[in-house]
Design an enzyme around this catalytic site. Structure first.
Site, PDB file in Angstrom:
ATOM      1  N   SER A 288       0.838  -1.194   0.000  1.00 37.87           N
ATOM      2  CA  SER A 288       0.000   0.000   0.000  1.00 37.87           C
ATOM      3  C   SER A 288       0.875   1.248   0.000  1.00 37.87           C
ATOM      4  O   SER A 288       2.014   1.237   0.483  1.00 37.87           O
ATOM      5  CB  SER A 288      -0.904   0.030   1.233  1.00 37.87           C
ATOM      6  OG  SER A 288      -0.143   0.323   2.405  1.00 37.87           O
ATOM      7  N   ASP A 289       0.335   2.331  -0.574  1.00 33.45           N
ATOM      8  CA  ASP A 289       0.944   3.625  -0.302  1.00 33.45           C
ATOM      9  C   ASP A 289       0.758   3.894   1.186  1.00 33.45           C
ATOM     10  O   ASP A 289      -0.047   3.243   1.854  1.00 33.45           O
ATOM     11  CB  ASP A 289       0.282   4.712  -1.153  1.00 33.45           C
ATOM     12  CG  ASP A 289       1.187   5.919  -1.374  1.00 33.45           C
ATOM     13  OD1 ASP A 289       2.141   6.118  -0.591  1.00 33.45           O
ATOM     14  OD2 ASP A 289       0.949   6.670  -2.338  1.00 33.45           O
ATOM     15  N   TRP A 290       1.497   4.842   1.713  1.00 32.12           N
ATOM     16  CA  TRP A 290       1.537   5.058   3.159  1.00 32.12           C
ATOM     17  C   TRP A 290       0.179   5.556   3.661  1.00 32.12           C
ATOM     18  O   TRP A 290      -0.233   6.670   3.361  1.00 32.12           O
ATOM     19  CB  TRP A 290       2.671   6.012   3.499  1.00 32.12           C
ATOM     20  CG  TRP A 290       3.975   5.322   3.739  1.00 32.12           C
ATOM     21  CD1 TRP A 290       4.808   5.506   4.819  1.00 32.12           C
ATOM     22  CD2 TRP A 290       4.623   4.304   2.940  1.00 32.12           C
ATOM     23  NE1 TRP A 290       5.913   4.673   4.727  1.00 32.12           N
ATOM     24  CE2 TRP A 290       5.825   3.933   3.591  1.00 32.12           C
ATOM     25  CE3 TRP A 290       4.297   3.658   1.752  1.00 32.12           C
ATOM     26  CZ2 TRP A 290       6.688   2.963   3.092  1.00 32.12           C
ATOM     27  CZ3 TRP A 290       5.157   2.692   1.242  1.00 32.12           C
ATOM     28  CH2 TRP A 290       6.326   2.357   1.907  1.00 32.12           C
ATOM     29  N   GLY A 292      -2.433   4.166   2.558  1.00 32.60           N
ATOM     30  CA  GLY A 292      -3.298   3.994   1.397  1.00 32.60           C
ATOM     31  C   GLY A 292      -4.318   2.890   1.586  1.00 32.60           C
ATOM     32  O   GLY A 292      -5.361   2.883   0.928  1.00 32.60           O
TER      33      GLY A 292
END
Length: 872
Positions: A288-290, A292
């Protein structure tokens, strides 16, 4: 399925905007469910086979908490890197270090600031793209980093004001794809995992995270924006470069903050399970994006393999959506053990695939949270042990020095040069420099948080894609040095607003050089009221006014634009005294050196615009949505496949400067042309069906006792650190019951026996990469200066009933350096994918029947039709 009120509103808006009847095949408000998550290691791939064998052996020996530990970040600031996984000491599996960014090492020192992706794309030089990846990754590796959070191939630049367009490789999917492919090869050849990001359709910063934007005063938000797109545009524009990255063997993909067709990207089973892991045959892991990930179990079932930085819904909350919650979900039967095993296997296989072993691991030598030598090991906990966290390892190399300079030099784009105003004559007695972008920032190159300022020479934009400059070379210092050699006087005014003072010497300069700029970055920072995305396409600091003032005083006014993308230059571009215009597209630490070398003619410019510059903002196909639909922002990609030059061509809009345009100090002529269809390869409308999947791997799927996952007595427990363990109380409440969870619509745990027709290999059906046509041309330098030119190949598709095609599409480019009078041969390979289109009805790539026209030239609008080819 019942839709929420917000989705009903979105659907009605989409029906209105698209002007079509929405059916099951074109319902852009709804992302189709695709389950289960395909197991990795089932397609034929020698490059991955050994890595999977090692990884499976390790996973078969791991306990449940150990498996959970490597899928979950330890929490924000709970380790040296921006992302850290939990270790498995018993099996010698380290905590893996994930670190920004796609162009630099963030939050460290003694490392390079490389040219941005957009600058690299402007070189149109595949070799330099590869070397940039290699040089960057070597610096990452020497700092002890395992996962480089790049390359970036999203955003693609749908909206010209997009805040992070500069991190990626330009507004054409083919250009982005080639750059992504060579970047991945360069990065992973060093033993560092590359991360293809942001997957998918993260085309603007406004409203990407609803909590972030509530903090900016947008109170009526409950969800991030949804990018609503049709199936064909999804494949032909936005997924296209990711397919190239997967084909190159990319070992990680980052899912983005936004939603796609009203499903969160990291929870979008259609994008992750269906397109990425099935259709593209992706064998690595999805992170995941941070922050996200906005769910735990649903995201895991949809194909997400790792959550970063580990925290749940808020920064540094220490409450993970995975971690102990994943442990419980496996123990009670909600998440199948095979799914967790696949997550772990993918992560470990990625580490081994790029050439690493557990014995070769070197821990990070830095802290992202302090420059002090000694500090808390777990900075975010505000407790626990201290130790040496920064060794200040110098990772600058001769290769990095060459790459940063060469890309900066080759990325400079000359867009105007009336009467050969450039290069500057060495006989000039006096030159003048005007504008803050000519000189250093008053507080130094690293004075603003994550480079969130625009008050000096512009090397990169702002945000997580930034870093600390080891130095930044300004045009002022280099031009001063060069002018000294030619006994030339240099005047300068670095204040953008001292308009009247320009009259002190501008009228007397042999050349007056005006430096203007435009900046952007990531949405968590507000710079001059620009919330990531640019508010407009105007030059900052009233640059237009400065240009016009100087041009009114000097008949040899040269404009240098330092920008993250295209700007509006209509107020002065046709001014009779503006004789030349150079474009510098955030080329990193050597920006001033590159500009000065081109100005003085030490280097002939060879950069090409990786985007179109319009005469009016309204000429572009799309723009940033600055005001959201309440609660659930909807961005409808009504332009479909027609972005950038495709849009300008379709509607016959004259740009100011077209995609692929750039002048040199020489001249070139295309001579011979040859088009040769390749025999012996299938050329049917659809590619041959891919092979069936390999056998299902057999791993121990037994569920352990909940008591085996309870916190061990000998484990220290630090505040906000994310552990995989559960409490005795939680263990006592667990009952294994697979019927207790309300699974998503369409959920199934039964693995497919064969990939989709478009799949079967890394990047898609292996036949998509067959060469169907070879094109050869000869390029001659007809000028009197050694220079490089970029030969570009475009195709026009046959007419197909019911299918609309771009006027032309880029399908090849090669850069060649030639001395005066020298000739060079340029070769292009056209692949099946290059000549195909995505059929929504067939759910596959189709090679159309009829005549393809082939065009060759040096920009998207300076082309010659060299012939045709067809497939019957």
């Amino acid at each position: 399925m019942l839709l929420s009120l917000t989705k009903v509103v979105a659907l009605l808006a989409i029906i209105s905007l698209f002007g079509v009847h929405v059916t099951a095949d074109d319902d852009y408000s709804f992302s189709k469910p695709i389950y289960p998550a395909p197991l990795g290691g089932r397609i034929s791939s020698p490059a991955w086979e050994q890595a999977y064998n090692i990884a499976r052996d390790l996973v078969s020996q791991m306990t449940l908490p150990e498996k959970v530990n490597i899928t979950t970040g330890t929490g924000w600031e709970m380790g040296p890197c921006v992302g850290n996984t939990g270790p498995v000491p018993r099996l010698n599996i380290p905590s893996f270090c994930l670190q920004d960014s796609p162009l630099v090492i963030r939050d460290t020192d003694l490392n390079s600031v490389f040219p941005a992706g957009l600058a690299t794309a402007a070189t149109f030089n595949k070799d330099l793209v590869f070397l940039r990846g290699k040089a960057m990754a070597q610096e990452f590796k020497d700092k002890g980093i395992n996962v480089l959070l790049g390359p970036c191939m999203g955003p693609i630049g749908r909206a010209p004001e997009g805040g992070r367009n500069w991190e990626a490789f330009g507004s054409d999917p083919y250009l982005q794809g080639v750059a992504s492919y060579h970047s991945v090869l360069g990065i992973q050849g060093t033993g560092v995992i590359a991360t293809a990001k942001h997957y998918l359709l993260n085309e603007q910063e406004h409203f990407r995270q609803y909590q972030e934007w509530k903090g900016f005063g947008f109170k009526d938000l409950e969800e991030p924006y949804s990018s609503n797109v049709d199936e064909r545009a999804l494949r032909e524009i936005y997924v296209w470069p990711f397919a190239d990255a997967v084909r190159a063997g990319v070992a990680s993909v980052m899912c983005s903050y936004n939603r796609v067709n009203n499903s969160q990207s990291c929870q979008n089973s259609y994008l992750l399970n269906g397109v990425l892991k099935d259709e593209l045959g992706f064998q690595g892991f999805v992170q995941s994006d941070w922050l996200g990930a906005r769910s735990g179990v649903p995201s895991i079932l949809a194909g997400m393999d790792m959550t970063m930085p580990g925290d749940g819904m808020s920064w540094a909350d220490g409450i993970s959506l995975l971690g102990p919650n994943l442990t419980i979900a496996v123990l009670n039967g909600t998440v199948p053990m095979w799914r967790l095993d696949d997550m772990c296997t993918r992560i470990l296989a990625a580490y081994f695939k790029v050439g690493n072993s557990l014995d070769s691991y070197e821990p990070p030598s830095f802290s992202s949270w302090t420059f002090e030598n000694e500090y808390l090991i777990y900075a975010g906990s505000n407790q626990g042990p201290k130790g040496i966290v920064n060794k200040h390892v110098n990772v600058l190399t001769s290769l990095s020095r060459y790459v940063t300079h060469q890309i900066a030099s080759e990325s400079i784009v000359l867009v105007k040069n009336t009467n050969n105003a450039l290069p500057i004559s060495k006989k000039f007695k006096r030159i003048g420099l005007f504008g803050s972008a000519a000189g250093p920032a008053p507080q130094g190159p690293n004075g603003n948080v994550d480079r969130s300022g625009n008050d000096g020479t512009l090397g990169i934009g702002w945000g997580s894609g930034s870093a600390n400059f080891p130095y930044i070379i300004t045009p002022l210092e280099v031009l001063n040095s060069m002018a000294k050699n030619y006994y030339t006087s240099v005047d300068y005014i670095l204040n953008d607003y001292f308009y009247e003072d320009t009259s002190l010497f501008a009228p007397y300069n042999d050349a007056a050089i005006v430096f203007i700029s435009s900046d952007s970055g990531e949405g968590y920072l507000n710079v001059s009221n620009n919330l990531g995305d640019r508010n407009n396409l105007s030059a900052w600091h009233e640059g237009d006014k400065l240009v016009k003032k100087v041009a009114s005083l000097n008949n040899n006014t040269i404009v240098v634009i330092e920008s993250v993308g295209g700007i509006d230059m209509e107020k002065w571009i046709d001014h009779e005294n503006v004789t030349a215009v150079l474009y510098s597209i955030v080329p990193g630490q050597d920006v001033g050196l590159a500009i000065a070398e081109v100005l003085y003619g030490a280097v002939s410019p060879s950069g090409k615009l990786p985007f179109t510059i319009a005469k009016s903002k309204s000429d572009y196909a799309a723009t940033v949505m600055y005001e959201p639909i309440p609660l659930s922002p909807q961005i409808n990609f009504t332009e479909g496949i027609y972005i950038d030059y495709r849009h300008f061509d379709k509607y016959d809009i004259e740009p100011r400067f077209e995609f692929g345009f750039g002048l040199t100090y020489s001249s070139f002529e295309f001579l011979d042309y040859k088009i040769s269809p390749v025999s012996g390869v299938p050329t049917g409308e659809t590619a041959p069906m891919p092979e069936k999947y390999g056998d299902l791997p057999t791993l121990n799927s037994s569920i352990p006792s909940p008591s085996s996952a309870v916190y061990p007595d000998d484990i220290p427990r630090y505040n906000r650190y994310i552990y995989p363990y559960i409490t005795n109380e939680e263990a006592d409440k667990i009952k294994y019951d697979t019927s207790a969870y309300d699974y998503p619509e369409g959920y199934s745990a039964v693995q497919k026996t064969a990939p989709s027709a478009a799949g079967g290999g890394e990047g898609g059906n292996p036949a998509l990469w067959d060469v169907l046509v070879q094109v050869t041309t000869t390029l001659k330098n007809t000028g009197d200066v050694a220079a490089a030119e970029v030969a570009q190949l475009y195709i026009s598709y046959p007419k197909v009933d019911g299918v609309d095609f771009p006027v032309r599409s880029l399908r090849g480019f090669e850069k060649i350096m030639l001395t005066p009078g020298e000739k060079g041969v340029v070769n292009f390979d056209l692949l099946r994918r290059d000549l195909s289109y995505w059929s929504i009805s067939e759910k596959n790539w189709i090679l159309p029947r009829g005549i393809f026209y082939i065009w060759v030239g040096n920009s998207s609008r300076n082309l010659k039709n060299i012939g045709k080819v067809s497939f019957d």
